[in-house]
Design an enzyme around this catalytic site. Structure first.
Site, PDB file in Angstrom:
ATOM      1  CE  LYS A  56     -15.947 -26.152  19.887  1.00  0.00           C
ATOM      2  NZ  LYS A  56     -14.777 -26.081  18.993  1.00  0.00           N
TER       3      LYS A  56
ATOM      4  NE  ARG B 215     -20.399 -19.792  21.808  1.00  0.00           N
ATOM      5  CZ  ARG B 215     -19.425 -19.517  20.990  1.00  0.00           C
ATOM      6  NH1 ARG B 215     -18.219 -19.947  21.250  1.00  0.00           N
ATOM      7  NH2 ARG B 215     -19.622 -18.799  19.915  1.00  0.00           N
TER       8      ARG B 215
ATOM      9  N   GLY C  88     -11.048 -18.229  17.927  1.00  0.00           N
ATOM     10  CA  GLY C  88     -10.003 -18.113  16.919  1.00  0.00           C
ATOM     11  C   GLY C  88      -8.622 -18.533  17.376  1.00  0.00           C
TER      12      GLY C  88
ATOM     13  CG  MET D  95      -6.371 -23.395  20.739  1.00  0.00           C
ATOM     14  SD  MET D  95      -6.366 -24.344  22.219  1.00  0.00           S
ATOM     15  CE  MET D  95      -7.996 -24.100  22.775  1.00  0.00           C
TER      16      MET D  95
ATOM     17  CG  HIS E  84      -0.191   8.447  36.749  1.00  0.00           C
ATOM     18  ND1 HIS E  84      -0.772   9.573  36.207  1.00  0.00           N
ATOM     19  CD2 HIS E  84      -0.167   8.638  38.084  1.00  0.00           C
ATOM     20  CE1 HIS E  84      -1.079  10.417  37.176  1.00  0.00           C
ATOM     21  NE2 HIS E  84      -0.721   9.867  38.338  1.00  0.00           N
TER      22      HIS E  84
ATOM     23  NE  ARG F  41     -16.551 -29.216  16.638  1.00  0.00           N
ATOM     24  CZ  ARG F  41     -17.826 -29.014  16.943  1.00  0.00           C
ATOM     25  NH1 ARG F  41     -18.595 -30.038  17.271  1.00  0.00           N
ATOM     26  NH2 ARG F  41     -18.309 -27.791  16.952  1.00  0.00           N
TER      27      ARG F  41
ATOM     28  CB  CYS G 186     -12.371   2.996  53.008  1.00  0.00           C
ATOM     29  SG  CYS G 186     -10.800   3.087  53.877  1.00  0.00           S
TER      30      CYS G 186
ATOM     31  CE1 TYR H 187     -17.306   1.049  55.300  1.00  0.00           C
ATOM     32  CE2 TYR H 187     -18.042   0.069  57.359  1.00  0.00           C
ATOM     33  CZ  TYR H 187     -17.185   0.909  56.665  1.00  0.00           C
ATOM     34  OH  TYR H 187     -16.204   1.590  57.331  1.00  0.00           O
TER      35      TYR H 187
ATOM     36  CB  SER I 252     -12.237   1.402  57.655  1.00  0.00           C
ATOM     37  OG  SER I 252     -12.359   1.580  56.264  1.00  0.00           O
TER      38      SER I 252
HETATM   39  P1  ADP Z   1     -14.940 -23.272  16.568  1.00  0.00           P
HETATM   40  O1  ADP Z   1     -14.687 -23.558  17.989  1.00  0.00           O
HETATM   41  O2  ADP Z   1     -13.922 -22.408  15.912  1.00  0.00           O
HETATM   42  O3  ADP Z   1     -16.356 -22.884  16.303  1.00  0.00           O
HETATM   43  P2  ADP Z   1     -15.664 -25.914  15.776  1.00  0.00           P
HETATM   44  O4  ADP Z   1     -14.976 -27.059  16.407  1.00  0.00           O
HETATM   45  O5  ADP Z   1     -17.005 -25.599  16.293  1.00  0.00           O
HETATM   46  O6  ADP Z   1     -14.700 -24.682  15.811  1.00  0.00           O
HETATM   47  O7  ADP Z   1     -15.732 -26.300  14.225  1.00  0.00           O
HETATM   48  C1  ADP Z   1     -15.583 -25.412  13.159  1.00  0.00           C
HETATM   49  C2  ADP Z   1     -16.733 -25.566  12.188  1.00  0.00           C
HETATM   50  O8  ADP Z   1     -16.850 -26.910  11.730  1.00  0.00           O
HETATM   51  C3  ADP Z   1     -18.060 -25.230  12.807  1.00  0.00           C
HETATM   52  O9  ADP Z   1     -18.831 -24.551  11.853  1.00  0.00           O
HETATM   53  C4  ADP Z   1     -18.650 -26.555  13.114  1.00  0.00           C
HETATM   54  O10 ADP Z   1     -20.058 -26.518  13.120  1.00  0.00           O
HETATM   55  C5  ADP Z   1     -18.135 -27.424  11.994  1.00  0.00           C
HETATM   56  N1  ADP Z   1     -18.019 -28.821  12.395  1.00  0.00           N
HETATM   57  C6  ADP Z   1     -17.329 -29.291  13.450  1.00  0.00           C
HETATM   58  N2  ADP Z   1     -17.487 -30.617  13.563  1.00  0.00           N
HETATM   59  C7  ADP Z   1     -18.306 -31.000  12.565  1.00  0.00           C
HETATM   60  C8  ADP Z   1     -18.850 -32.266  12.166  1.00  0.00           C
HETATM   61  N3  ADP Z   1     -18.585 -33.383  12.822  1.00  0.00           N
HETATM   62  N4  ADP Z   1     -19.645 -32.296  11.098  1.00  0.00           N
HETATM   63  C9  ADP Z   1     -19.906 -31.159  10.407  1.00  0.00           C
HETATM   64  N5  ADP Z   1     -19.440 -29.946  10.729  1.00  0.00           N
HETATM   65  C10 ADP Z   1     -18.627 -29.853  11.808  1.00  0.00           C
HETATM   66 MG    MG Z   2     -17.886 -23.711  16.791  1.00  0.00          MG
END
Ligand code: ADP
Ligand code: MG
Ligand code: MG
Length: 902
Positions: A22, A335, A100, A102, A451, A91, A854, A874, A786
């Site tokens: 991220k 991403r 989901g 962290m 198995h 974040r 092989c 191969y 082989s």
């Molecule tokens: P995840 O990895 O679970 O997507 P994020 O870190 O992207 O978690 O954040 C969760 C939500 O909060 C996302 O919808 C993201 O766009 C929103 N969000 C994160 N940071 C900000 C920010 N600075 N301002 C507004 N929305 C935010």
């Molecule tokens: Mg996100």
């Protein structure tokens, strides 16, 4: 001194190790001028220091203060100020996305004073209190560890009290009340007040993100996904922007092109007047992204431009999170987007057609695992079905058949023309016959390396394993699943790609991609039922053709019979890397081997062998005819002798009973004596392979003569036979030398009689550590090597596969000794080191020596990349995996030198 904090303006997308996915992408977007709210990233290195020392490094506090000050100065606002406050989100973001796993905390910096400042700045009191209650809720749950349900229930109660249908219907006063209630929950649960100091909130949230790396849930996820535990997570601090400031604001997610077809277009969801996770949380119904054009044409156009910019910059399908605050667009995340197997091929070729990437890059983006998924028959998605249970998807495919509970039922029903599904508590080698004839296998116990799973994958057969709700009552001749009672003969359907088990028949359709691979492009296109599938077939064809062009390694198949050989050729195999001749001695021909073993003198043994000769010659003639013009590696007989002889216990009982009745069968008595003599405590390490060949005179000679005569026969028929003779289980050069001398004599003699020169390469398996370590010596007598990586894995680890897989592999995967079965993916550090030693040693003696692999690893993507790197010529794998190996060998060639984990 490491730098623990990077401004978004400092990083780039290449720095995922340090900044997490991220953070690296936020930095990249900032760098290319896209509107990202100001912020910075705390590195994974800081997280690792925290985990190591048990506290946040002191330098981090200083760097964090400085970075925060810069944002405050740039924005002209102070974190948590009582007047126009700066707020931030905290974040998590590791190198690999862990959906989901962290948490993120929004609105950090709000407190009893700054909530008023926020109301004043926004001119919206409701919004301010809503943001505050969200902070206490998220912070309470993820940082302070309060049970989230307590907040959710309080929220529901408030809605009921206020007569509000959704969150949005709550007014400022309601939300003020709710904040008090939430603070009360925190006080009660934590014995402390909700922290009012903005910096304390920030520091606590950062530590909570660090801690979240090591939750049980996260560790479990990483083990499953094979993500190392010591990477740590980065933490991103981002200026808050608000999508919940009324109707001119909103938040959404988008793909830069259709994630399933690859076509460009507008794909995404938008939710007006909402913050953060409201979109995915499904609190209110979202609008299709295209609607945004009507609501806010300027932001919409800007968003489309940003998406195009991202796609041309990343040169791939991206997904993004964005927020619009009062008509101003902000990008919060991007991403390279996840996609289905079919989409991977379509998107890659679309991008080539749009001149965004080269064909080399395109094959880098389509994996063998994805191709594999496309080859199996599939259930018609539209068909009706009744789900019985869902368990582990162990081997892909779709199978429909009658329930059978053992080999006898399986054989009887298939002989009667029925398709059957073998249902067992778990399987073991005794169930092999049943598995071979079954359309699919379902077990109640065992995991992905059980198995049933391993064998089914090897056979390319659909399997679902570890169905905990399945109770197999063998004695009662029934199975129970979730209260449904089924009996042999009842029909079920297995989806080996999802792990689902259905009651009754579900219509299955052949994979058009498989048709293409087996019968060519026209057949594949004809089998496709819609335009999207035709595009897919074309895409796979282009990718696979290119892989064939660029790969250095050839792909051969492991095939024992002419039928297997045909199948392998269809799928593009360039030869046979392993023909296991022992299969030609089992079944009815077992008695011939008995006679060889029981022979009292040379004459008797020679007679028995002579009877085998025409049969073997016939086997090889058929095989060489199927593989005309292509190299065909024939391995001399390998397995332990006891496999050809009756079971010791059975035979003992038979002889004892006969004796009790006073009738003695001389042959049985002699056989029993022989079986006793041959009995081994550990057959895997006993009299097998070349050892057996040297111990039983004439056995190898018979096979070699059969190869030579088959070659002559094929040549006389105008064929182009290219056999290679391979000696198994060699540990010492002398073993090979003895066999070689004998082989050369036989080849010369048969050739002389036929008036031809028979050039047959003679080589050996490298499947014992000693062979790998003395490869320079063995190479003196070998024309090729082989690597038999199955046995090499067994002998390197000292594992006997059949014994260990069921006994403790599950524990080893659980506690992290293994991350994947070394029988599935080559153990690069251990077994791989021996392969490299073998290659190096062999080529030190013969620089041009031809070498392949092989073992089953020859069809495993990750292992194929290793073999490419090791310099093999191969890989040889089961016919079914040949297309996958072709693709992966191509990928290995274009990706060599790049970081293959990227
Ligand atoms: P995840 O990895 O679970 O997507 P994020 O870190 O992207 O978690 O954040 C969760 C939500 O909060 C996302 O919808 C993201 O766009 C929103 N969000 C994160 N940071 C900000 C920010 N600075 N301002 C507004 N929305 C935010
Ligand atoms: Mg996100
Ligand atoms: Mg072996």
């Amino acid at each position: 001194m490491p730098q623990y904090v990077y401004r978004f303006s400092e990083g780039s997308k290449e720095q995922k190790d340090l900044l997490g996915g991220k953070g690296a992408n936020l930095a990249e977007m900032t760098k290319i001028g896209l509107p990202v709210p100001p912020g910075f990233t705390i590195t994974t290195e800081a997280c690792r220091a925290y985990m190591r020392d048990g506290h946040v490094p002191p330098e981090l506090r200083v760097e964090l203060t400085m970075a925060l000050r810069e944002i405050e100065d740039a924005m002209g606002r102070r974190l948590g100020d009582f007047h126009d406050p700066l707020l931030v989100s905290v974040r998590s973001g590791a190198k690999f996305s862990m959906p989901g796993m962290m948490e993120t905390v929004l609105n950090v910096g709000l407190n009893d004073a700054s909530v008023k400042g926020l109301a004043e700045f926004s001119g919206d009191e409701r919004f301010a209190w809503d943001s505050y209650r969200r902070l206490i809720q998220m912070f309470g749950k993820t940082v302070l560890g309060v049970d989230g349900d307590l907040f959710a229930h309080a929220l529901d109660a408030k809605k009921a009290e206020a007569g509000a249908e959704t969150d949005v219907d709550l007014g400022a006063e309601d939300l003020k009340d709710l904040v008090e209630t939430f603070k009360g929950i925190v006080r009660e649960q934590c014995g402390r007040e909700f922290p009012q100091h903005p910096r304390e909130q920030l520091d606590m949230a950062v530590e909570a993100v660090f801690d979240s790396w090591n939750t049980e849930r996260a560790r479990l996820y990483r083990r499953r996904e094979r993500i190392p535990n010591d990477l740590g997570t980065a933490v991103n601090i981002v200026t808050m922007v608000f999508g919940n400031l009324g109707e001119t604001s909103g938040t959404g997610v988008a793909f830069t092109r259709d994630p399933s077809t690859g076509h460009s277009g507008v794909y995404g969801d938008y939710l007006p007047n909402a913050q953060g996770e409201d979109v995915v949380a499904g609190i209110r119904n979202t609008l299709p992204l295209a609607e945004l054009e009507r609501l806010d044409a300027t932001s919409y156009r800007e968003l489309l431009q940003a998406m195009r910019r991202l796609e041309t910059h990343y040169r791939d399908l991206c997904d993004i999170e964005f927020t619009i605050e009062r008509g101003k667009l902000w990008l919060l995340q991007t991403r390279v987007g996840k996609r289905t197997a079919a989409a991977a091929f379509r998107v890659a070729t679309q991008l080539v057609d749009e001149h965004l990437i080269t064909m080399d890059e395109a094959i880098g983006r389509c994996t063998g695992a994805q191709l594999n998924q496309l080859l199996f028959p599939q259930f018609d998605a539209a068909a009706e079905r009744t789900l019985l249970t869902k368990a582990m998807a162990a081997s892909p495919g779709a199978a429909v058949g009658e329930i059978v509970l053992d080999n006898a039922q399986a054989l009887a029903r298939t002989a009667a023309g029925a398709d059957v599904i073998l249902v067992r508590r778990e399987t073991n080698p005794d169930d092999l016959q049943g598995m071979i004839v079954a359309a699919g296998v379902l077990t109640a116990r065992g995991g992905k390396t059980s198995h049933a799973a391993v064998v089914a994958r090897g056979m390319g057969k659909c399997a679902v394993v570890g169905a905990e709700e399945l109770d197999v009552d063998r004695a009662g001749e029934q199975v129970r699943i979730n209260g449904t009672v089924l009996r042999p003969g009842d029909v079920i359907a297995l989806d080996g790609s999802t792990g689902e088990v259905f009651r009754g028949a579900v219509p299955v359709s052949d994979s058009p991609v498989m048709r293409y691979i087996a019968e060519g492009l026209d057949a594949g296109l004809a089998a496709a039922q819609d335009e999207a599938t035709r595009e897919l077939v074309h895409a796979v064809d282009r990718i696979l053709t290119h892989a064939d062009e660029v790969r250095r390694m050839a792909v051969r198949a492991n095939a024992d019979t002419a039928e297997d050989a045909h199948r392998a050729r269809e799928r593009g195999a360039q030869g046979i890397g392993l023909c296991r001749t022992e299969h030609q001695f089992l079944g009815e021909r077992r008695t011939y081997v008995e006679r060889v073993v029981l022979a009292e003198d040379d004459a008797e043994r020679d007679a028995a062998l002579a009877d085998l000769l025409p049969l073997q010659r016939q086997d090889f003639t058929e095989l060489l005819s199927a593989m005309d013009g292509l190299p065909t590696t024939i391995r001399l007989i390998d397995p332990p002798l006891h496999e050809f002889l009756p079971d010791l216990t059975d035979l003992s009982v038979r002889v004892a009973l006969a004796e009790a009745r006073g009738e003695v069968d001389e042959r049985d008595v002699a056989l029993l004596a022989a079986v006793r003599r041959m009995h081994e405590a550990n057959p895997m390490l006993g009299l097998r392979g070349v050892r057996l060949g040297l111990k039983v005179p004439g056995l190898f000679a018979l096979q070699i003569r059969a190869v030579a005569e088959a070659m002559v026969a094929r040549r006389r028929d105008g064929g182009d036979p290219r056999p290679e003779i391979m000696v198994p289980l060699v540990g010492s050069v002398r073993e090979l030398q003895i066999v070689r001398e004998e082989a050369e004599e036989i080849l010369a003699e048969v050739g002389r009689d036929a008036g031809m020169t028979l050039d047959v390469p003679i080589g050996c398996m490298v499947e014992l550590p000693r062979a790998a370590l003395t490869a320079h010596r063995i190479a003196e007598e070998a024309d090729f090597f082989s690597f038999g990586t199955n046995d090499l894995t067994q002998t390197t680890w000292g594992f006997s596969r059949d014994d260990v897989e069921g006994a403790f592999f599950a524990d080893y995967l659980e506690n992290g000794v293994l991350t994947i079965s070394p029988f599935e993916t080559l153990d690069a550090d251990g077994v791989g080191a021996l392969v490299v030693a073998g290659v190096t040693g062999g080529r030190a003696t013969k620089p041009e020596m031809h070498m392949g692999v092989c073992g089953e690893h020859g069809g495993d993507p990750e292992s194929i990349h290793f073999f490419h790197g090791a310099g093999l010529d191969y890989v040889s794998c089961s016919p079914f995996r040949v297309p996958i190996a072709r693709l992966e060998a191509g990928r290995a060639a274009v990706m060599a030198g790049e970081d293959s984990t990227a």
